[in-house]
Design a protein around this motif. Sequence first.
Motif, PDB file in Angstrom:
ATOM      1  N   VAL A   7       1.924  54.780 -40.883  1.00 24.40           N
ATOM      2  CA  VAL A   7       2.325  55.968 -40.122  1.00 24.40           C
ATOM      3  C   VAL A   7       1.165  56.948 -40.014  1.00 24.40           C
ATOM      4  O   VAL A   7       0.877  57.487 -38.927  1.00 24.40           O
ATOM      5  CB  VAL A   7       3.536  56.648 -40.807  1.00 24.40           C
ATOM      6  N   GLU A   8       0.517  57.186 -41.129  1.00 21.74           N
ATOM      7  CA  GLU A   8      -0.586  58.158 -41.129  1.00 21.74           C
ATOM      8  C   GLU A   8      -1.746  57.688 -40.267  1.00 21.74           C
ATOM      9  O   GLU A   8      -2.421  58.501 -39.619  1.00 21.74           O
ATOM     10  CB  GLU A   8      -1.037  58.406 -42.577  1.00 21.74           C
ATOM     11  N   SER A   9      -1.987  56.372 -40.243  1.00 24.14           N
ATOM     12  CA  SER A   9      -3.070  55.853 -39.384  1.00 24.14           C
ATOM     13  C   SER A   9      -2.709  56.039 -37.914  1.00 24.14           C
ATOM     14  O   SER A   9      -3.570  56.379 -37.096  1.00 24.14           O
ATOM     15  CB  SER A   9      -3.329  54.387 -39.701  1.00 24.14           C
ATOM     16  N   PHE A  10      -1.446  55.808 -37.568  1.00 26.63           N
ATOM     17  CA  PHE A  10      -0.991  56.034 -36.189  1.00 26.63           C
ATOM     18  C   PHE A  10      -1.182  57.504 -35.820  1.00 26.63           C
ATOM     19  O   PHE A  10      -1.656  57.834 -34.727  1.00 26.63           O
ATOM     20  CB  PHE A  10       0.477  55.654 -36.034  1.00 26.63           C
ATOM     21  N   GLN A  11      -0.810  58.391 -36.742  1.00 26.42           N
ATOM     22  CA  GLN A  11      -0.898  59.818 -36.474  1.00 26.42           C
ATOM     23  C   GLN A  11      -2.341  60.265 -36.272  1.00 26.42           C
ATOM     24  O   GLN A  11      -2.632  61.088 -35.400  1.00 26.42           O
ATOM     25  CB  GLN A  11      -0.246  60.612 -37.619  1.00 26.42           C
ATOM     26  N   ARG A  12      -3.256  59.713 -37.069  1.00 31.00           N
ATOM     27  CA  ARG A  12      -4.673  60.078 -36.903  1.00 31.00           C
ATOM     28  C   ARG A  12      -5.185  59.677 -35.526  1.00 31.00           C
ATOM     29  O   ARG A  12      -5.963  60.402 -34.898  1.00 31.00           O
ATOM     30  CB  ARG A  12      -5.513  59.424 -38.006  1.00 31.00           C
ATOM     31  N   LEU A  13      -4.739  58.515 -35.036  1.00 30.34           N
ATOM     32  CA  LEU A  13      -5.151  58.080 -33.704  1.00 30.34           C
ATOM     33  C   LEU A  13      -4.585  58.993 -32.627  1.00 30.34           C
ATOM     34  O   LEU A  13      -5.270  59.325 -31.648  1.00 30.34           O
ATOM     35  CB  LEU A  13      -4.701  56.632 -33.472  1.00 30.34           C
ATOM     36  N   GLU A  22      -1.456  53.815 -25.883  1.00 28.19           N
ATOM     37  CA  GLU A  22      -2.778  53.288 -26.208  1.00 28.19           C
ATOM     38  C   GLU A  22      -2.830  52.811 -27.659  1.00 28.19           C
ATOM     39  O   GLU A  22      -3.412  51.767 -27.963  1.00 28.19           O
ATOM     40  CB  GLU A  22      -3.846  54.364 -25.972  1.00 28.19           C
ATOM     41  N   VAL A  23      -2.211  53.581 -28.544  1.00 25.21           N
ATOM     42  CA  VAL A  23      -2.157  53.185 -29.955  1.00 25.21           C
ATOM     43  C   VAL A  23      -1.407  51.866 -30.087  1.00 25.21           C
ATOM     44  O   VAL A  23      -1.816  50.962 -30.825  1.00 25.21           O
ATOM     45  CB  VAL A  23      -1.489  54.279 -30.808  1.00 25.21           C
ATOM     46  N   ALA A  24      -0.321  51.746 -29.348  1.00 22.88           N
ATOM     47  CA  ALA A  24       0.493  50.528 -29.408  1.00 22.88           C
ATOM     48  C   ALA A  24      -0.315  49.305 -28.978  1.00 22.88           C
ATOM     49  O   ALA A  24      -0.248  48.244 -29.613  1.00 22.88           O
ATOM     50  CB  ALA A  24       1.730  50.692 -28.517  1.00 22.88           C
ATOM     51  N   LYS A  25      -1.097  49.448 -27.919  1.00 19.79           N
ATOM     52  CA  LYS A  25      -1.920  48.327 -27.458  1.00 19.79           C
ATOM     53  C   LYS A  25      -2.996  47.981 -28.478  1.00 19.79           C
ATOM     54  O   LYS A  25      -3.308  46.811 -28.697  1.00 19.79           O
ATOM     55  CB  LYS A  25      -2.572  48.688 -26.119  1.00 19.79           C
ATOM     56  N   MET A  26      -3.566  48.990 -29.127  1.00 15.31           N
ATOM     57  CA  MET A  26      -4.625  48.768 -30.112  1.00 15.31           C
ATOM     58  C   MET A  26      -4.124  47.974 -31.317  1.00 15.31           C
ATOM     59  O   MET A  26      -4.856  47.142 -31.872  1.00 15.31           O
ATOM     60  CB  MET A  26      -5.198  50.111 -30.580  1.00 15.31           C
ATOM     61  N   VAL A  27      -2.873  48.239 -31.721  1.00 16.37           N
ATOM     62  CA  VAL A  27      -2.351  47.595 -32.943  1.00 16.37           C
ATOM     63  C   VAL A  27      -1.417  46.432 -32.634  1.00 16.37           C
ATOM     64  O   VAL A  27      -0.879  45.804 -33.552  1.00 16.37           O
ATOM     65  CB  VAL A  27      -1.625  48.635 -33.827  1.00 16.37           C
ATOM     66  N   GLY A  28      -1.210  46.150 -31.349  1.00 14.34           N
ATOM     67  CA  GLY A  28      -0.360  45.027 -30.978  1.00 14.34           C
ATOM     68  C   GLY A  28       1.109  45.252 -31.232  1.00 14.34           C
ATOM     69  O   GLY A  28       1.854  44.314 -31.546  1.00 14.34           O
ATOM     70  N   LYS A  29       1.550  46.509 -31.107  1.00 13.48           N
ATOM     71  CA  LYS A  29       2.955  46.856 -31.296  1.00 13.48           C
ATOM     72  C   LYS A  29       3.486  47.499 -30.026  1.00 13.48           C
ATOM     73  O   LYS A  29       2.726  47.866 -29.124  1.00 13.48           O
ATOM     74  CB  LYS A  29       3.122  47.828 -32.465  1.00 13.48           C
ATOM     75  N   ALA A  31       5.285  50.564 -27.860  1.00 18.87           N
ATOM     76  CA  ALA A  31       5.196  52.023 -27.918  1.00 18.87           C
ATOM     77  C   ALA A  31       6.382  52.597 -28.702  1.00 18.87           C
ATOM     78  O   ALA A  31       6.243  53.579 -29.436  1.00 18.87           O
ATOM     79  CB  ALA A  31       5.165  52.603 -26.502  1.00 18.87           C
ATOM     80  N   ALA A  32       7.554  51.972 -28.550  1.00 14.76           N
ATOM     81  CA  ALA A  32       8.740  52.432 -29.278  1.00 14.76           C
ATOM     82  C   ALA A  32       8.521  52.304 -30.783  1.00 14.76           C
ATOM     83  O   ALA A  32       8.907  53.192 -31.557  1.00 14.76           O
ATOM     84  CB  ALA A  32       9.968  51.631 -28.843  1.00 14.76           C
ATOM     85  N   TYR A  33       7.886  51.204 -31.195  1.00 11.47           N
ATOM     86  CA  TYR A  33       7.624  50.979 -32.620  1.00 11.47           C
ATOM     87  C   TYR A  33       6.709  52.069 -33.168  1.00 11.47           C
ATOM     88  O   TYR A  33       6.974  52.658 -34.223  1.00 11.47           O
ATOM     89  CB  TYR A  33       6.988  49.604 -32.815  1.00 11.47           C
ATOM     90  N   VAL A  34       5.643  52.357 -32.445  1.00 14.94           N
ATOM     91  CA  VAL A  34       4.687  53.366 -32.899  1.00 14.94           C
ATOM     92  C   VAL A  34       5.357  54.742 -32.961  1.00 14.94           C
ATOM     93  O   VAL A  34       5.208  55.481 -33.940  1.00 14.94           O
ATOM     94  CB  VAL A  34       3.455  53.418 -31.978  1.00 14.94           C
ATOM     95  N   GLY A  35       6.119  55.089 -31.912  1.00 18.95           N
ATOM     96  CA  GLY A  35       6.801  56.383 -31.899  1.00 18.95           C
ATOM     97  C   GLY A  35       7.812  56.500 -33.020  1.00 18.95           C
ATOM     98  O   GLY A  35       7.933  57.550 -33.660  1.00 18.95           O
ATOM     99  N   TRP A  36       8.516  55.413 -33.263  1.00 20.51           N
ATOM    100  CA  TRP A  36       9.514  55.385 -34.335  1.00 20.51           C
ATOM    101  C   TRP A  36       8.862  55.593 -35.688  1.00 20.51           C
ATOM    102  O   TRP A  36       9.362  56.351 -36.534  1.00 20.51           O
ATOM    103  CB  TRP A  36      10.234  54.042 -34.267  1.00 20.51           C
ATOM    104  N   ARG A  37       7.716  54.941 -35.909  1.00 17.04           N
ATOM    105  CA  ARG A  37       7.015  55.094 -37.185  1.00 17.04           C
ATOM    106  C   ARG A  37       6.463  56.512 -37.357  1.00 17.04           C
ATOM    107  O   ARG A  37       6.497  57.062 -38.450  1.00 17.04           O
ATOM    108  CB  ARG A  37       5.884  54.070 -37.291  1.00 17.04           C
ATOM    109  N   ILE A  38       5.958  57.096 -36.276  1.00 21.46           N
ATOM    110  CA  ILE A  38       5.415  58.450 -36.368  1.00 21.46           C
ATOM    111  C   ILE A  38       6.520  59.445 -36.747  1.00 21.46           C
ATOM    112  O   ILE A  38       6.270  60.433 -37.444  1.00 21.46           O
ATOM    113  CB  ILE A  38       4.724  58.854 -35.052  1.00 21.46           C
TER     114      ILE A  38
END
Length: 231
Positions: A7-13, A22-29, A31-38
């Motif tokens: 979560v913290e790594s996503f937030q830093r990005l 863009e974060v989702a594409k970088m980590v292969g997840k 966008a919903a997954y990244v937003g949910w984790r944040i």
Amino acid sequence: MTSIEEVESFQRLVEARYSVDEVAKMVGKSAAYVGWRIDLLCLCEPAREALAKGHLPVGLSWYVSLLNCDNQMRFLARYARGEFKRTRDAEAFAQAARAEEKRQEEQGSFFVLADEVAGGKDGQDAISGSLDLPESEREKLVDDRRKLVGRIDKLSLMGEILSELASADPEQLALLLAGAPGDVPGHQMRIEHLRDLTLRAHKNLRQAQAIAAVRASSIQINPEAAASSVA
């Protein structure tokens, strides 16, 4: 990497001006997954610690993160005491608590979970919230309750039939039902339909139990009344 570290790594990005997509594409997840984790960054510190140590499941943590910090703490206390039989029960309770928070916010009050569930009478004849309703509506609620409970009581007959089918010898069932109206496939479809309805009813009852538990252990605080009492 733990869930919190992710979560913290996503937030830093995101803070570095990358979009969630863009974060989702970088980590292969997704966008919903990244937003949910944040969203998990909204967890209070004890809840974050419980998540980091594996004491709180990630999925449940997201529902907890939607609550205000006071209610997160009170939820954690209930969870630690083992008040929920299954994780889904805990999720349903957190969802019901959040819905009550929003409802109270719209009415200009604060909603706080009580530290302990109040004891006392079993309340078999009481209807939660009925005192806030006109007498005619309370009477209708009592009548609707009587009718619904009466229909639910009839489920015992269905249970007896299902028990008979479950304990029957398959060869005997084939002899009895093959060629009968509906045949074996027809009766099997009826049972499958009942199974689907049972699962949906179980889900509704789980949510109803969570709502009832939240309302039975809640405190509503009117900000104006609280301010005047302090003054």
